[in-house]
Design a protein around this motif. Sequence first.
Motif, mmCIF file in Angstrom:
data_model
loop_
_atom_site.group_PDB
_atom_site.id
_atom_site.type_symbol
_atom_site.label_atom_id
_atom_site.label_comp_id
_atom_site.label_asym_id
_atom_site.label_seq_id
_atom_site.Cartn_x
_atom_site.Cartn_y
_atom_site.Cartn_z
ATOM 1 N N UNK A 31 83.341 106.951 46.162
ATOM 2 C CA UNK A 31 83.721 106.318 44.897
ATOM 3 C C UNK A 31 82.992 104.992 44.720
ATOM 4 N N UNK A 32 83.002 104.157 45.751
ATOM 5 C CA UNK A 32 82.463 102.801 45.627
ATOM 6 C C UNK A 32 80.947 102.775 45.602
ATOM 7 N N UNK A 33 80.312 103.870 45.956
ATOM 8 C CA UNK A 33 78.851 103.926 45.844
ATOM 9 C C UNK A 33 78.404 103.802 44.398
ATOM 10 N N UNK A 34 79.327 104.004 43.443
ATOM 11 C CA UNK A 34 79.000 103.918 42.017
ATOM 12 C C UNK A 34 79.257 102.522 41.433
ATOM 13 N N UNK A 35 79.738 101.587 42.253
ATOM 14 C CA UNK A 35 79.969 100.215 41.771
ATOM 15 C C UNK A 35 78.628 99.538 41.513
ATOM 16 N N UNK A 36 78.571 98.761 40.442
ATOM 17 C CA UNK A 36 77.333 98.088 40.044
ATOM 18 C C UNK A 36 77.638 96.672 39.565
ATOM 19 N N UNK A 37 76.669 95.776 39.748
ATOM 20 C CA UNK A 37 76.713 94.445 39.148
ATOM 21 C C UNK A 37 77.896 93.608 39.596
ATOM 22 N N UNK A 38 78.481 92.908 38.632
ATOM 23 C CA UNK A 38 79.649 92.057 38.889
ATOM 24 C C UNK A 38 80.872 92.964 39.012
ATOM 25 N N UNK A 39 81.457 92.996 40.207
ATOM 26 C CA UNK A 39 82.518 93.961 40.489
ATOM 27 C C UNK A 39 83.829 93.260 40.804
ATOM 28 N N UNK A 40 84.901 93.776 40.215
ATOM 29 C CA UNK A 40 86.257 93.292 40.447
ATOM 30 C C UNK A 40 87.063 94.399 41.088
ATOM 31 N N UNK A 41 87.742 94.080 42.187
ATOM 32 C CA UNK A 41 88.713 95.008 42.761
ATOM 33 C C UNK A 41 90.104 94.408 42.612
ATOM 34 N N UNK A 42 91.005 95.144 41.981
ATOM 35 C CA UNK A 42 92.382 94.666 41.821
ATOM 36 C C UNK A 42 93.256 95.319 42.887
ATOM 37 N N UNK A 43 94.247 94.550 43.378
ATOM 38 C CA UNK A 43 95.101 95.067 44.439
ATOM 39 C C UNK A 43 94.306 95.391 45.680
ATOM 40 N N UNK A 44 93.492 94.443 46.119
ATOM 41 C CA UNK A 44 92.560 94.693 47.229
ATOM 42 C C UNK A 44 93.255 94.839 48.569
ATOM 43 N N UNK A 45 94.544 94.489 48.660
ATOM 44 C CA UNK A 45 95.297 94.708 49.884
ATOM 45 C C UNK A 45 94.714 93.966 51.072
ATOM 46 N N UNK A 46 94.519 94.677 52.175
ATOM 47 C CA UNK A 46 93.967 94.080 53.387
ATOM 48 C C UNK A 46 92.443 94.172 53.446
ATOM 49 N N UNK A 47 91.833 94.751 52.405
ATOM 50 C CA UNK A 47 90.373 94.813 52.358
ATOM 51 C C UNK A 47 89.761 96.070 52.929
#
Length: 215
Positions: A31-47
């Motif tokens: 899934x995250x291989x499709x992240x681009x540019x300025x990225x926001x993760x909400x509810x990042x938990x423990x990382x």
Amino acid sequence: MALYARLFASAYDRVLAGSERAGLAALRRELLSHARGRTLEVGAGTGLNLPHYPATLTELTLVEPDPEMTKRLERRVASQRRSGGAQPFPVRCVSAAAERLPFPDDAFDTVVCTLVLCTVEDPVRTLRELRRVLAPGGHLLFLEHVRSGDPALARWQDRLEPLWRRLGRGCRCNRSTLETIEATGFSVLNVEHRRMPKAIPIVAPLIVGCAVARA
């Protein structure tokens, strides 16, 4: 409640470890291989998503409202920096609720939510906030617990939801999240219905996919 919050945060990675090894980590990575540019993760938990972001990001902002989770998230980011395993882009942690993001409109190219929309108090308001901070053409990447398509399992999700919500720090395993995404101004580009490995049946149904904000 404060004690349980500490215990929950301290046990979170261990509880998910079996699922991560059995395939959940691979779902995150794809899934995250499709992240681009300025990225926001909400509810990042423990990382747990942190190792899976592509090196091509411009920046990564990690938002987490729970103080106990935030402590562990910040420690994981700092540990990667000390070990030399940090990503080649800026990473910052922000304490905020997904329903009230402290960012301007159109601030991000990608927004990520994994196992988050089941726990937020107001999923409609949350998704409207995610749409607000997404730049035109930006993508929402999601991996979420959802209500089962099997009527018998869905009934068990409904029966056990009150207990599970208390045990899981707000997790509502019976939410129709895909429909909520589509009802809050997003067009789903692709979605897969998967199962969370090594998970109890009521939290096993997952959706994994990508959506774009409608004009």
